[in-house]
Scaffold this active site. Structure first.
Site, PDB file in Angstrom:
ATOM      1  N   ASP A  25       0.840  -1.201   0.000  1.00 29.66           N
ATOM      2  CA  ASP A  25       0.000   0.000   0.000  1.00 29.66           C
ATOM      3  C   ASP A  25       0.886   1.267   0.000  1.00 29.66           C
ATOM      4  O   ASP A  25       1.875   1.302  -0.731  1.00 29.66           O
ATOM      5  CB  ASP A  25      -0.966  -0.050   1.199  1.00 29.66           C
ATOM      6  N   TYR A  51      -3.809  10.942   0.642  1.00 27.86           N
ATOM      7  CA  TYR A  51      -4.227  10.683  -0.744  1.00 27.86           C
ATOM      8  C   TYR A  51      -4.199  11.962  -1.551  1.00 27.86           C
ATOM      9  O   TYR A  51      -3.746  11.985  -2.695  1.00 27.86           O
ATOM     10  CB  TYR A  51      -5.633  10.063  -0.785  1.00 27.86           C
ATOM     11  N   HIS A  86      -4.540  -7.924   0.116  1.00 28.59           N
ATOM     12  CA  HIS A  86      -3.855  -6.638   0.235  1.00 28.59           C
ATOM     13  C   HIS A  86      -3.094  -6.467   1.556  1.00 28.59           C
ATOM     14  O   HIS A  86      -2.043  -5.847   1.588  1.00 28.59           O
ATOM     15  CB  HIS A  86      -4.903  -5.540   0.083  1.00 28.59           C
TER      16      HIS A  86
END
Ligand SMILES: *[C@@H]1O[C@H](CO)[C@@H](O)[C@H](O)[C@H]1NC(C)=O
Ligand SMILES: *[C@@H]1O[C@H](CO)[C@@H](O)[C@H](O)[C@H]1NC(C)=O
Ligand SMILES: *[C@@H]1O[C@H](CO)[C@@H](O)[C@H](O)[C@H]1NC(C)=O
Length: 470
Positions: free
Chosen positions: A240, A389, A446
């Site tokens: 990630d 983000y 993930h």
């Protein structure tokens, strides 16, 4: 003879200025050639500039306290009482009939999770679990940076290798609690000294007060942390955001990074990738795809484009207006839990959307999941975690210099089958120019370290042994 004379005449027939021009050009050409040669001979390792930053509140302070302070996670009855009061006031919306997790977190199941959280989950006990490893904080670029630092129990008779593990969103340092003891123990002569930081704005690391804190800034902060701890050479591991941050660390200081191990890899887009998307299903060998690549990648539109559209709404919100949605999440513990845990359901396996309980407890225990939620809740860090983000997706990421800089350190990739997007080795090679190991993992998604600590640890160890030539 005649012609030669003619040539000779015409050369010497030039006036002095013209002759000088010719000689000048010849010299320039030769010099250019040597320069070109020298440029080609220069090692191809390009680095991205370290840059600098200061993210504290207000004016930059002149001298920073460089000491490392021990830190303990604490809680209080008040904190728990406040949590329970807010949980008790939650307003739920009934799920649509037979919708499972397709509309998001099924609220009937959410009530079950919450009743466990309210009546059985023991945060004080979990805090004790968190404190079982030594925590620290130190000031870097104006921010209090939190990390865990665990040394292997014995140092003699084994090679001790420093390794930093970097988490992502919506995870935390806690994702590594199960893999940590597997790494610090002596496995055929190698044991790791493990450093696990929290990304600034996540959990116990202070949130940046200024705009622009992206993966490059995080990379620089973590390089400073390693330097401050006295490590000049180390290994890095991440998935990630951790994958981007550790990649950027390797691009900045390749000499310090002995090896980079990733369980998620973002490939460059470009002609090569486009071409392989088109002919890959028919002539996989032409574009360097293995059978497993084809299985994981195609049908491309459905598996990557359509799935990404279905699953990336959060990303668009967080990359544009994180503070707006974050306001509700930071006030409602149940809203926060639904938002975070939905990701642990779908990102472990997209098929979990069709399960009534999102398959959450197939992979994780509620204690572990809620501990991660509590790290966000008690530190009030959901908004700052979402802002990462926005900071990283400002502008077109592929246009930045660093996106065009390769990564030259020895790299190991663990490709888990349920990862959000599969990255074949031939794509990874565009950015990672020195891949030492690429493993198709048998199961897992993930959150590799959280889901499959043993598999991930084994892959890290085989990679490090390969690089160390043990
Ligand atoms: C939601 O979860 C509960 C408990 O797992 C389940 O009984 C129910 O059928 C689910 N609802 C929907 C709409 O899927
Ligand atoms: C570590 O493992 C190696 C090889 O298995 C062994 O020779 C050595 O004694 C072990 N060291 C410790 C401290 O356990
Ligand atoms: C950091 O590394 C990633 C590779 O994972 C790359 O996409 C990106 O361009 C680099 N820089 C930044 C600022 O993310």
């Amino acid at each position: 003879m005649q012609r030669l004379n003619l040539l000779k005449d015409s050369f010497f027939g030039l006036d002095v200025v013209q002759q000088q021009l010719v000689v000048g050009s010849a010299v320039a050409l030769a010099a250019g050639g040597i320069l070109l040669y020298a440029m080609q001979r220069r090692p191809k390792v390009k680095t991205i500039p370290l840059g600098e930053g200061w993210w504290g509140a207000g004016e930059k302070t002149l001298s920073e306290d460089k000491k490392i302070h021990p830190f303990t996670v604490k809680t209080s009855d008040e904190e728990i009482k406040d949590l329970h009061e807010r949980i008790d006031k939650t307003r739920y919306t009934d799920p649509l009939e037979e919708s499972s997790f397709n509309y998001g977190f099924n609220s009937t199941y959410l009530k079950k999770v919450v009743s466990y959280w309210r009546d059985e989950f023991d945060w004080k006990k979990r805090v004790a679990v968190l404190n079982q490893y030594p925590h620290f904080k130190t000031k870097i670029e104006g921010l209090d940076v939190h990390f865990i630092h665990v040394r292997p129990p014995h140092r003699a008779d084994q090679k001790v290798v420093p390794l930093m593990l970097v988490h992502g969103w919506p995870g935390s340092f806690y994702e590594f609690y199960k893999i940590l003891p597997l790494l610090t123990q002596n496995r055929s002569g190698v044991a790791f000294e493990v450093i696990i930081p929290s990304i600034p704005g996540y959990g116990f690391s202070e949130a940046p007060h200024k705009q622009g804190f992206n993966s490059l800034a995080a990379a620089r902060v973590f390089l400073t942390l390693m330097e401050r701890l006295g490590f000049s050479q180390f290994y890095l591991q991440g998935g990630d955001w951790g994958s981007l941050i550790t990649t950027n660390m390797s691009q900045m200081k390749p000499d310090c990074v002995k090896g980079l191990h990733l369980n998620m890899c973002v490939s460059n887009r470009g002609f090569k990738v486009l071409l392989s998307m088109i002919i890959g299903p028919y002539l996989p060998f032409l574009v360097g795809f293995s059978r497993e690549d084809v299985r994981r990648l195609f049908p491309y539109f459905e598996k990557n484009v359509w799935e990404m559209l279905r699953e990336s709404g959060y990303l668009h919100i967080q990359a544009t207006k994180p503070d707006t949605a974050g306001c509700g999440l930071n006030s409602s513990p149940v809203g926060l839990a639904a938002y975070i845990l939905e990701k642990f359901s779908t990102w472990a396996d997209k098929k979990n959307r069709d399960l009534e309980d999102g398959g959450l407890e197939r992979k994780f225990s509620l204690d572990d999941l809620l501990t991660n939620v509590m790290i966000y809740w008690t530190t009030g860090s959901i908004v700052s975690s979402m802002r990462f983000y926005k900071e990283n997706l400002k502008g077109n990421p592929s246009n930045r210099i660093d996106a065009k800089t390769g990564t030259f350190v020895p790299t190991g990739l663990a490709a888990f089958p349920q990862e959000l997007m599969h990255c074949p080795k031939s794509w990874a090679q565009i950015r990672y120019r020195n891949i030492q190991s690429y493993t198709f993992m048998p199961r897992g998604g993930h959150f590799a370290a959280f889901e499959e600590p043993r598999l991930l640890a084994d892959d890290i160890i085989q990679f490090v042994k390969k690089v160390e030539k043990l």
